[in-house]
Write a protein that holds these residues in place. Sequence first.
Motif, mmCIF file in Angstrom:
data_model
loop_
_atom_site.group_PDB
_atom_site.id
_atom_site.type_symbol
_atom_site.label_atom_id
_atom_site.label_comp_id
_atom_site.label_asym_id
_atom_site.label_seq_id
_atom_site.Cartn_x
_atom_site.Cartn_y
_atom_site.Cartn_z
ATOM 1 N N ARG A 1 0.864 -1.188 0.000
ATOM 2 C CA ARG A 1 0.000 0.000 0.000
ATOM 3 C C ARG A 1 0.898 1.235 0.000
ATOM 4 N NH1 ARG A 1 -5.090 -0.086 1.870
ATOM 5 N NH2 ARG A 1 -4.725 1.582 3.360
ATOM 6 N N VAL A 2 0.812 2.010 -1.070
ATOM 7 C CA VAL A 2 1.751 3.096 -1.305
ATOM 8 C C VAL A 2 1.007 4.429 -1.321
ATOM 9 C CG1 VAL A 2 3.498 4.041 -2.857
ATOM 10 C CG2 VAL A 2 3.200 1.554 -2.674
ATOM 11 N N LEU A 3 1.496 5.364 -0.511
ATOM 12 C CA LEU A 3 0.978 6.731 -0.505
ATOM 13 C C LEU A 3 2.064 7.654 -1.051
ATOM 14 C CD1 LEU A 3 -1.027 8.982 0.264
ATOM 15 C CD2 LEU A 3 -0.072 8.925 2.586
ATOM 16 N N ILE A 4 1.782 8.328 -2.165
ATOM 17 C CA ILE A 4 2.721 9.267 -2.780
ATOM 18 C C ILE A 4 2.297 10.680 -2.420
ATOM 19 C CG2 ILE A 4 3.706 10.096 -4.951
ATOM 20 C CD1 ILE A 4 3.000 7.388 -6.180
ATOM 21 N N LEU A 5 3.223 11.444 -1.876
ATOM 22 C CA LEU A 5 2.961 12.835 -1.496
ATOM 23 C C LEU A 5 3.724 13.764 -2.445
ATOM 24 C CD1 LEU A 5 3.389 12.573 2.393
ATOM 25 C CD2 LEU A 5 1.294 12.288 1.043
ATOM 26 N N GLU A 6 3.023 14.675 -3.077
ATOM 27 C CA GLU A 6 3.629 15.637 -3.993
ATOM 28 C C GLU A 6 3.270 17.046 -3.543
ATOM 29 O OE1 GLU A 6 5.304 17.986 -6.379
ATOM 30 O OE2 GLU A 6 5.751 15.850 -6.663
ATOM 31 N N ARG A 7 4.269 17.910 -3.385
ATOM 32 C CA ARG A 7 4.005 19.258 -2.883
ATOM 33 C C ARG A 7 3.265 20.126 -3.897
ATOM 34 N NH1 ARG A 7 9.439 22.568 -1.807
ATOM 35 N NH2 ARG A 7 7.944 24.248 -1.587
ATOM 36 N N GLY A 8 3.362 19.816 -5.179
ATOM 37 C CA GLY A 8 2.656 20.576 -6.198
ATOM 38 C C GLY A 8 1.402 19.864 -6.660
ATOM 39 N N GLY A 9 0.835 20.382 -7.727
ATOM 40 C CA GLY A 9 -0.344 19.771 -8.308
ATOM 41 C C GLY A 9 -0.079 19.372 -9.739
ATOM 42 N N PRO A 10 -1.084 18.956 -10.480
ATOM 43 C CA PRO A 10 -0.885 18.629 -11.897
ATOM 44 C C PRO A 10 -0.489 19.876 -12.687
ATOM 45 C CG PRO A 10 -2.978 17.768 -11.068
ATOM 46 C CD PRO A 10 -2.466 18.707 -10.030
ATOM 47 N N LEU A 11 0.404 19.699 -13.633
ATOM 48 C CA LEU A 11 0.761 20.805 -14.519
ATOM 49 C C LEU A 11 -0.437 21.124 -15.401
ATOM 50 C CD1 LEU A 11 3.053 22.653 -15.633
ATOM 51 C CD2 LEU A 11 3.524 20.843 -17.295
ATOM 52 N N PRO A 12 -0.928 22.359 -15.377
ATOM 53 C CA PRO A 12 -2.109 22.676 -16.181
ATOM 54 C C PRO A 12 -1.816 22.550 -17.668
ATOM 55 C CG PRO A 12 -1.161 24.675 -15.232
ATOM 56 C CD PRO A 12 -0.446 23.524 -14.602
ATOM 57 N N ASN A 13 -2.738 21.954 -18.405
ATOM 58 C CA ASN A 13 -2.606 21.823 -19.850
ATOM 59 C C ASN A 13 -3.230 23.063 -20.484
ATOM 60 O OD1 ASN A 13 -2.620 21.115 -22.552
ATOM 61 N ND2 ASN A 13 -3.135 18.987 -22.162
ATOM 62 N N GLU A 14 -2.407 24.017 -20.838
ATOM 63 C CA GLU A 14 -2.881 25.309 -21.312
ATOM 64 C C GLU A 14 -1.945 25.843 -22.385
ATOM 65 O OE1 GLU A 14 -2.909 27.580 -17.732
ATOM 66 O OE2 GLU A 14 -0.725 27.714 -17.587
ATOM 67 N N PRO A 15 -2.388 26.762 -23.236
ATOM 68 C CA PRO A 15 -1.541 27.275 -24.318
ATOM 69 C C PRO A 15 -0.233 27.891 -23.840
ATOM 70 C CG PRO A 15 -3.837 27.856 -24.705
ATOM 71 C CD PRO A 15 -3.782 27.246 -23.337
ATOM 72 N N ALA A 16 -0.200 28.441 -22.625
ATOM 73 C CA ALA A 16 1.021 29.077 -22.129
ATOM 74 C C ALA A 16 2.186 28.105 -22.017
ATOM 75 C CB ALA A 16 0.754 29.735 -20.774
ATOM 76 N N LEU A 17 1.913 26.796 -21.942
ATOM 77 C CA LEU A 17 2.993 25.814 -21.870
ATOM 78 C C LEU A 17 3.916 25.894 -23.070
ATOM 79 C CD1 LEU A 17 1.436 22.482 -20.517
ATOM 80 C CD2 LEU A 17 3.109 23.945 -19.388
ATOM 81 N N ASN A 18 3.397 26.320 -24.219
ATOM 82 C CA ASN A 18 4.173 26.409 -25.452
ATOM 83 C C ASN A 18 4.633 27.835 -25.751
ATOM 84 O OD1 ASN A 18 1.665 24.225 -26.484
ATOM 85 N ND2 ASN A 18 3.747 23.548 -26.160
ATOM 86 N N ASP A 19 4.440 28.737 -24.820
ATOM 87 C CA ASP A 19 4.736 30.155 -25.022
ATOM 88 C C ASP A 19 6.049 30.497 -24.323
ATOM 89 O OD1 ASP A 19 4.853 32.896 -25.165
ATOM 90 O OD2 ASP A 19 2.835 33.242 -24.391
ATOM 91 N N ALA A 20 7.106 30.751 -25.104
ATOM 92 C CA ALA A 20 8.414 31.041 -24.516
ATOM 93 C C ALA A 20 8.374 32.287 -23.641
ATOM 94 C CB ALA A 20 9.458 31.198 -25.624
ATOM 95 N N GLU A 21 7.529 33.258 -24.010
ATOM 96 C CA GLU A 21 7.410 34.467 -23.193
ATOM 97 C C GLU A 21 6.882 34.115 -21.802
ATOM 98 O OE1 GLU A 21 8.059 38.628 -23.128
ATOM 99 O OE2 GLU A 21 8.194 37.383 -24.912
ATOM 100 N N ALA A 22 5.867 33.262 -21.738
ATOM 101 C CA ALA A 22 5.282 32.876 -20.456
ATOM 102 C C ALA A 22 6.234 32.021 -19.639
ATOM 103 C CB ALA A 22 3.973 32.125 -20.686
ATOM 104 N N VAL A 23 6.906 31.084 -20.308
ATOM 105 C CA VAL A 23 7.759 30.136 -19.585
ATOM 106 C C VAL A 23 9.039 30.790 -19.102
ATOM 107 C CG1 VAL A 23 9.066 27.986 -19.785
ATOM 108 C CG2 VAL A 23 6.783 28.153 -20.796
ATOM 109 N N PHE A 24 9.685 31.614 -19.937
ATOM 110 C CA PHE A 24 11.022 32.106 -19.608
ATOM 111 C C PHE A 24 11.056 33.550 -19.116
ATOM 112 C CE2 PHE A 24 11.721 28.517 -22.360
ATOM 113 C CZ PHE A 24 12.760 27.858 -21.720
ATOM 114 N N VAL A 25 10.236 34.412 -19.656
ATOM 115 C CA VAL A 25 10.252 35.820 -19.233
ATOM 116 C C VAL A 25 9.357 36.010 -18.016
ATOM 117 C CG1 VAL A 25 9.801 38.204 -19.916
ATOM 118 C CG2 VAL A 25 10.778 36.589 -21.575
ATOM 119 N N GLN A 26 8.148 35.478 -18.073
ATOM 120 C CA GLN A 26 7.231 35.611 -16.935
ATOM 121 C C GLN A 26 7.476 34.562 -15.848
ATOM 122 O OE1 GLN A 26 3.297 35.350 -18.669
ATOM 123 N NE2 GLN A 26 3.736 36.939 -20.198
#
Length: 506
Positions: free
Chosen positions: A28-53
């Motif tokens: 019986r395994v309990l996995i604890l993750e401090r974050g949540g799921p990565l949102p699937n959104e257009p900003a994932l492919n936006d270099a301005e959002a990922v690197f500048v913002q």
Amino acid sequence: MDNPDVVVIGSGVGGGSVALKLAEAGLRVLILERGGPLPNEPALNDAEAVFVQNRYRTTEEWQDGTGRRYRPGQYYFLGGHTKFYGTAMFRFRECDFDAVPHEDAISPAWPISYADLEPHYAEAERLFGVRGQAGADPTEPPRSGGYAHAPVPHEPLIRRMADRLERAGLTPFPMPSAIDYGPGGACRRCGTCDAFGCRFGAKGDAETRLLGRLRGRANVEIRTEVRVTRLIHDAEGRRIVAAEVEEHGAPDRIKAPLFVLSAGAINSALILLRSASARCPDGLANRSGVVGRYLMNHHLTGLMGVLPWTVNDTRFPKTLSVNDFYHGIAGDPLARGNIQMLGNIRGPMIRAAYPRTPRAAADWLGRHSVDWLVMSEDPPRASSRVRLLADGTPEVTWHPADRKAHDRFVRHARGLLRRIGFPLVLRHSFGIEAPSHQCGTVRMGADPASSALDPFCRAHDHPNLYVVDAGCFPSSAAVNPALTVAAQALRVGAHLSSSFAAIAAA
């Protein structure tokens, strides 16, 4: 899950691989993750959002050895850093497990050999869907079999680069890459893979390839937005009895017979240090004093080969690597390492690193460059460390060894790129602000006086605590660490699956 057999802290390559083996064994395994799921959104492919913002980077602050505060390149999501990694999945060489002398330091021998990991490397390659070509890398270690998937083919411009390198007398080979490419595959060659999230589930990350196999199992729970602050030991200071957590802002304690800490080399060390007590005044697993020390991060230098009259329209460039210099350049055996392709550098990435660069100039460079990563081993130094300041801020002090040897290797690589047709080659060095290859802070070894963990990543001081991420590495080699983390985690998971009852009763 009220009574888990095992609590796994972290859902990246290490935690996910261990959890998979334990779950398959029926625990019986309990996995604890401090974050949540990565949102699937257009900003994932936006270099301005990922690197500048810095839309997806943590907002917490760390401090370097000079007292400067900064936001580190840490990403807290299901799947850990693999959500943004570049899919490179190399095996370490056989010699990487031996003691290796360097110019400024010595990389110590591992307490395990390549042969110990080889079957687990093979399993990890299958799990992550690694595509490659056995026998093409001139430094490749022995393999029990080939890759299950053919390599991702070069696009036209990268094919020309491979041909020119071959004419220069080198042996370029297909980079082993964990990506679901090919007929029926999820990869759409969107052009944003390395250092971006994937919107199509094509990247072989820990969530897609490991946690996806665990979801729906009755003996597994994956709990997100749970930050482990410290671990609690028993009255004797030996066994770990609980994890102290903050879940959606509320404090709690989670008990289990066995704990696997896989929060990444820096954060695993911080959790152990934050768990200091009267019985363990220097933190957990730290009788040797090595926890938080010997931080390694690789020497990483990006080279932009500029082609003024050619637009680089490559969609997935990370198909080429060179290991001809892994054991040194001619006449200089200490200047050595790996060369591989970077994902395409874009204008916003340049402006994020060099804010004064005009937008038009940055965009032009991004369109007209072919981008390479030059990597050398960072030998361990005790002075390179992570520790907690009085106010709880993590302080990361990095004193990389062999900087001069790496610079000589970079000069050699720049000269090589000029010889194969680049009139201008620009360089950029990556520092500790982006610790994507962090390792070494909870090193394993046979001697409890000089290591925190045994060869199966069990803490010498605590019989039911395992630390399974790149923090266990005694040395960093000169290739990407993800596959070696997975192989060791699968090895540890198999060991725990067969000996859980004895460990729980110890």
